[in-house]
Design a protein around this motif. Structure first.
Motif, PDB file in Angstrom:
ATOM      1  N   LEU A 114       0.856  -1.186   0.000  1.00  0.00           N
ATOM      2  CA  LEU A 114       0.000   0.000   0.000  1.00  0.00           C
ATOM      3  C   LEU A 114       0.890   1.233   0.000  1.00  0.00           C
ATOM      4  O   LEU A 114       1.860   1.302   0.773  1.00  0.00           O
ATOM      5  N   VAL A 115       0.564   2.191  -0.847  1.00  0.00           N
ATOM      6  CA  VAL A 115       1.269   3.472  -0.837  1.00  0.00           C
ATOM      7  C   VAL A 115       0.277   4.552  -0.427  1.00  0.00           C
ATOM      8  O   VAL A 115      -0.803   4.674  -1.002  1.00  0.00           O
ATOM      9  N   CYS A 116       0.649   5.313   0.608  1.00  0.00           N
ATOM     10  CA  CYS A 116      -0.189   6.391   1.134  1.00  0.00           C
ATOM     11  C   CYS A 116       0.600   7.699   1.001  1.00  0.00           C
ATOM     12  O   CYS A 116       1.304   8.108   1.928  1.00  0.00           O
ATOM     13  N   PRO A 117       0.490   8.377  -0.171  1.00  0.00           N
ATOM     14  CA  PRO A 117       1.319   9.555  -0.432  1.00  0.00           C
ATOM     15  C   PRO A 117       0.660  10.873  -0.049  1.00  0.00           C
ATOM     16  O   PRO A 117       0.708  11.854  -0.791  1.00  0.00           O
ATOM     17  N   SER A 118       0.017  10.927   1.112  1.00  0.00           N
ATOM     18  CA  SER A 118      -0.727  12.122   1.524  1.00  0.00           C
ATOM     19  C   SER A 118       0.160  13.363   1.494  1.00  0.00           C
ATOM     20  O   SER A 118       1.293  13.347   1.993  1.00  0.00           O
ATOM     21  N   GLN A 119      -0.391  14.439   0.942  1.00  0.00           N
ATOM     22  CA  GLN A 119       0.369  15.672   0.786  1.00  0.00           C
ATOM     23  C   GLN A 119       0.080  16.693   1.874  1.00  0.00           C
ATOM     24  O   GLN A 119       0.759  17.713   1.968  1.00  0.00           O
ATOM     25  N   LYS A 120      -0.939  16.432   2.691  1.00  0.00           N
ATOM     26  CA  LYS A 120      -1.265  17.315   3.811  1.00  0.00           C
ATOM     27  C   LYS A 120      -1.464  16.491   5.073  1.00  0.00           C
ATOM     28  O   LYS A 120      -1.509  15.266   5.020  1.00  0.00           O
ATOM     29  N   HIS A 121      -1.596  17.179   6.195  1.00  0.00           N
ATOM     30  CA  HIS A 121      -1.681  16.520   7.499  1.00  0.00           C
ATOM     31  C   HIS A 121      -2.758  15.443   7.529  1.00  0.00           C
ATOM     32  O   HIS A 121      -3.908  15.676   7.176  1.00  0.00           O
ATOM     33  N   GLU A 122      -2.373  14.249   7.934  1.00  0.00           N
ATOM     34  CA  GLU A 122      -3.300  13.149   8.180  1.00  0.00           C
ATOM     35  C   GLU A 122      -3.356  12.928   9.687  1.00  0.00           C
ATOM     36  O   GLU A 122      -2.335  12.639  10.310  1.00  0.00           O
ATOM     37  N   ALA A 123      -4.542  13.054  10.261  1.00  0.00           N
ATOM     38  CA  ALA A 123      -4.656  12.898  11.716  1.00  0.00           C
ATOM     39  C   ALA A 123      -4.296  11.481  12.146  1.00  0.00           C
ATOM     40  O   ALA A 123      -3.590  11.286  13.142  1.00  0.00           O
ATOM     41  N   PHE A 124      -4.769  10.486  11.386  1.00  0.00           N
ATOM     42  CA  PHE A 124      -4.472   9.098  11.735  1.00  0.00           C
ATOM     43  C   PHE A 124      -4.105   8.298  10.485  1.00  0.00           C
ATOM     44  O   PHE A 124      -2.989   7.840  10.354  1.00  0.00           O
TER      45      PHE A 124
END
Length: 365
Positions: A264-274
């Protein structure tokens, strides 16, 4: 203890397709119901009756509309009823009115992100008032707790951390047949700019030349932005990346999608709370490659159960990590085994419910 949980007005409980807040509400409620009486009030939906019982949790559904229209129906529902504690999820402005309706009943505000404590959903003053009126504020990660404490220092002393979790039985590893040589790179989430799908597609393109196996991207998620999903399909074609866009996969079936992937790739570009998708993947026995931001780094430990990307706005670091795992089966297996073990020990819904029970027990003393 009789606990009332007030869900937001947007998505019903259980969610028809998906919605991490509503998924979390029901999952925690079912575990709380093993030791407490739990009632949920949620929005009405044509698929569901006005009242149902799920694993000991009583769910009542009231008409929805605007947030305040929905709140008025919630107030009508609770009037004259007795509860030991009320939990409001993600709606700071509901806290004050419900306290006035319920008198001395303690009210908890469970926040899942920063979304509803800032514009356009709330002014700083409105959000601050909601937090100040709550008896306790629950944040789903240390990162969110820190952000809230910084923004609302007068309420910092009442903020408690309760990690979210995963159904470790449903999200469990299965032995896969090697029917395909392709190394399958999975993204799960809303296809919106902040989630980083362009970075992922560019990373898969760059990783292909360094990978001993052909790469395939699987994008599981819909989009609320008109035309954005189409632009991502166009980008994949332009880059020459083999990509399958599944659209929105109902959460009741998403565990099958994780089982088809290699990472799994999770490339979030902004704040992820969890970052619920990370624990779902880890519990399924997938290594995770994720942006080193927000609460993600509380879940994903670099080179222990996954790989954290510091420069997550760039595609190349993700490409390097994808190629490494595609080429190195022993590292992939080591990370996957630890990921599953960490979920069993730290990120089950039972663990979330136990921690929340402890917070609420102290509130009742």
């Amino acid at each position: 203890m009789h606990i009332l949980i007030v869900a937001p007005e947007q998505i019903p409980v259980p969610p028809v397709l998906g919605g991490s807040v509503e998924i979390s509400i029901l999952a925690i409620a079912k575990r709380l119901a093993q030791n407490h009486r739990v009632t949920i009030v949620s929005r009405a939906h044509s698929r569901y009756p006005r009242h149902s019982s799920i694993h000991g949790v009583e769910i009542y559904r009231v008409p929805t509309g605007s947030p305040m229209t929905y709140l008025s129906h919630v107030q009508r529902f609770v009037k004259g009823k007795r509860f030991d504690l009320v939990q409001v999820d993600n709606r700071p402005r509901f806290v004050g009115p419900l306290k006035r309706t319920l008198g001395s009943t303690p009210v908890s505000l469970f926040l899942h992100s920063l979304t509803f404590v800032g514009p356009p959903y709330a002014s700083r003053a409105t959000a601050a008032k909601g937090l100040s009126q709550a008896n306790v504020v629950v944040a789903n990660s240390s990162s969110l707790k820190q952000q809230l404490s910084s923004r609302f220092p007068r309420s910092s002393g009442k903020i408690r951390k309760v990690w979210l979790g995963v159904d470790t039985k449903r999200f469990s590893p299965v032995r896969r047949s090697q029917s395909s040589r392709a190394f399958k790179v999975l993204f799960v989430g809303r296809v919106i700019p902040r989630k980083g799908v362009p970075v992922l597609l560019q990373a898969v393109k760059r990783a292909q030349s360094a990978s001993s196996r052909p790469l395939q991207a699987i994008i599981a998620g819909g989009s609320t932005r008109s035309g954005y999903l189409g632009s991502m399909r166009s980008l994949a074609r332009k880059l020459g990346v083999k990509a399958t866009f599944l659209g929105t996969v109902p959460h009741s079936r998403i565990h099958h999608t994780y089982r088809k992937a290699d990472v799994l790739v999770c490339p979030s570009q902004k704040h992820e709370a969890f970052g619920l998708v990370n624990v779902e993947a880890m519990s399924t026995g997938l290594p995770v490659i994720a942006s080193n931001n927000g609460g993600i780094k509380e879940i994903v430990k670099h080179n222990r159960n996954g790989i954290l990307i510091k420069n997550y706005r760039q595609a190349q670091p993700f490409a390097n990590a994808i190629a490494k795992l595609a080429n190195d089966g022993s590292t992939r297996k080591r990370l996957a085994l630890r990921a599953r073990s960490d979920c069993l020990q730290r990120f089950s819904w039972g663990a979330s419910a136990r921690r929340l029970s402890q917070v609420y027990a102290k509130l009742r003393r």
